[in-house]
Design a protein around this motif. Sequence first.
Motif, mmCIF file in Angstrom:
data_model
loop_
_atom_site.group_PDB
_atom_site.id
_atom_site.type_symbol
_atom_site.label_atom_id
_atom_site.label_comp_id
_atom_site.label_asym_id
_atom_site.label_seq_id
_atom_site.Cartn_x
_atom_site.Cartn_y
_atom_site.Cartn_z
ATOM 1 N N UNK A 119 0.844 -1.190 0.000
ATOM 2 C CA UNK A 119 0.000 0.000 0.000
ATOM 3 C C UNK A 119 0.884 1.246 0.000
ATOM 4 N N UNK A 120 0.329 2.330 -0.540
ATOM 5 C CA UNK A 120 1.076 3.596 -0.579
ATOM 6 C C UNK A 120 0.099 4.739 -0.323
ATOM 7 N N UNK A 121 0.591 5.764 0.368
ATOM 8 C CA UNK A 121 -0.213 6.956 0.650
ATOM 9 C C UNK A 121 0.422 8.154 -0.023
ATOM 10 N N UNK A 122 -0.374 8.843 -0.820
ATOM 11 C CA UNK A 122 0.074 10.072 -1.478
ATOM 12 C C UNK A 122 -0.569 11.247 -0.761
ATOM 13 N N UNK A 123 0.258 12.201 -0.356
ATOM 14 C CA UNK A 123 -0.222 13.286 0.487
ATOM 15 C C UNK A 123 -0.806 14.449 -0.327
ATOM 16 N N UNK A 124 -1.808 15.072 0.256
ATOM 17 C CA UNK A 124 -2.413 16.265 -0.348
ATOM 18 C C UNK A 124 -2.979 17.126 0.772
ATOM 19 N N UNK A 125 -2.567 18.359 0.840
ATOM 20 C CA UNK A 125 -3.199 19.303 1.755
ATOM 21 C C UNK A 125 -3.769 20.445 0.927
ATOM 22 N N UNK A 126 -4.776 21.086 1.470
ATOM 23 C CA UNK A 126 -5.442 22.136 0.712
ATOM 24 C C UNK A 126 -5.714 23.331 1.597
ATOM 25 N N UNK A 127 -5.942 24.431 0.954
ATOM 26 C CA UNK A 127 -6.223 25.667 1.669
ATOM 27 C C UNK A 127 -7.391 26.355 0.975
ATOM 28 N N UNK A 128 -8.435 26.604 1.720
ATOM 29 C CA UNK A 128 -9.594 27.305 1.187
ATOM 30 C C UNK A 128 -10.372 27.917 2.321
ATOM 31 N N UNK A 129 -11.066 28.992 2.042
ATOM 32 C CA UNK A 129 -11.940 29.604 3.031
ATOM 33 C C UNK A 129 -13.397 29.220 2.771
ATOM 34 N N UNK A 130 -13.616 28.447 1.714
ATOM 35 C CA UNK A 130 -14.973 28.013 1.376
ATOM 36 C C UNK A 130 -15.423 26.901 2.302
ATOM 37 N N UNK A 131 -16.736 26.856 2.561
ATOM 38 C CA UNK A 131 -17.298 25.767 3.345
ATOM 39 C C UNK A 131 -17.663 24.585 2.456
ATOM 40 N N UNK A 132 -18.012 24.894 1.206
ATOM 41 C CA UNK A 132 -18.405 23.853 0.260
ATOM 42 C C UNK A 132 -17.323 23.726 -0.814
ATOM 43 N N UNK A 133 -16.762 22.553 -0.882
ATOM 44 C CA UNK A 133 -15.706 22.314 -1.877
ATOM 45 C C UNK A 133 -15.621 20.815 -2.137
ATOM 46 N N UNK A 134 -14.903 20.482 -3.182
ATOM 47 C CA UNK A 134 -14.720 19.072 -3.518
ATOM 48 C C UNK A 134 -13.257 18.777 -3.745
ATOM 49 N N UNK A 135 -12.880 17.553 -3.454
ATOM 50 C CA UNK A 135 -11.498 17.123 -3.623
ATOM 51 C C UNK A 135 -11.461 15.930 -4.561
#
Lengths: 113, 114
Positions: free
Chosen positions: B18-34
Amino acid sequence: AAGVIQSPRHLIKEKRETATLKCYPIPRHDTVYWYQQGPGQDPQFLISFYEKMQSDKGSIPDRFSAQQFSDYHSELNMSSLELGDSALYFCASSLGTAVYGYTFGSGTRLTVV
Amino acid sequence: AQKITQTQPGMFVQEKEAVTLDCTYDTSDQSYGLFWYKQPSSGEMIFLIYQGSYDEQNATEGRYSLNFQKARKSANLVISASQLGDSAMYFCAMSRGSNYKLTFGKGTLLTVNP
């Protein structure tokens, strides 16, 4: 299942020439997005259309224009081509705001020489 | 403005692990999709998995799962039982509300070793 069709797959143009890229969305999809991916880069949003009207605009140069036609296909017109325009151009389509079914085409690889 | 950060330019994993690929995000929105996309060397952009900001359960699609930690603003992709065909560039992307104009991270190049 039908996918997003982009044509041509590959295109070679000289500097200062004009190029037209075409995108045929999945049937019944009413929204089209265009992205530009430079070599080794992440895709950058250019422009989108919903029901034949421009719905959003990103970092699209003034030399580029786009439209969505009555049959929902879209064309990206690029004039006065520069070497830096060499990139993979993606089109994606969706049905309104339905996230599932948001699908990318295979892209058009444009090389400007 | 929205921002996606993928801190791993390259990752290596042994086949079947198994492998984990990292992702962090920055937003001020309450509704968003990844979103996570796979881009093989042939260039096409293949959808893998989606997580909405209001989804309480982590998304799963076959061997792919998304480890969504909202408070930490992270959306890591976990690939179980890696296969040689998983070798590709992986992009994390974000949408804003119901507008699916995507903002992408720089990508992680995954190599699966036999």
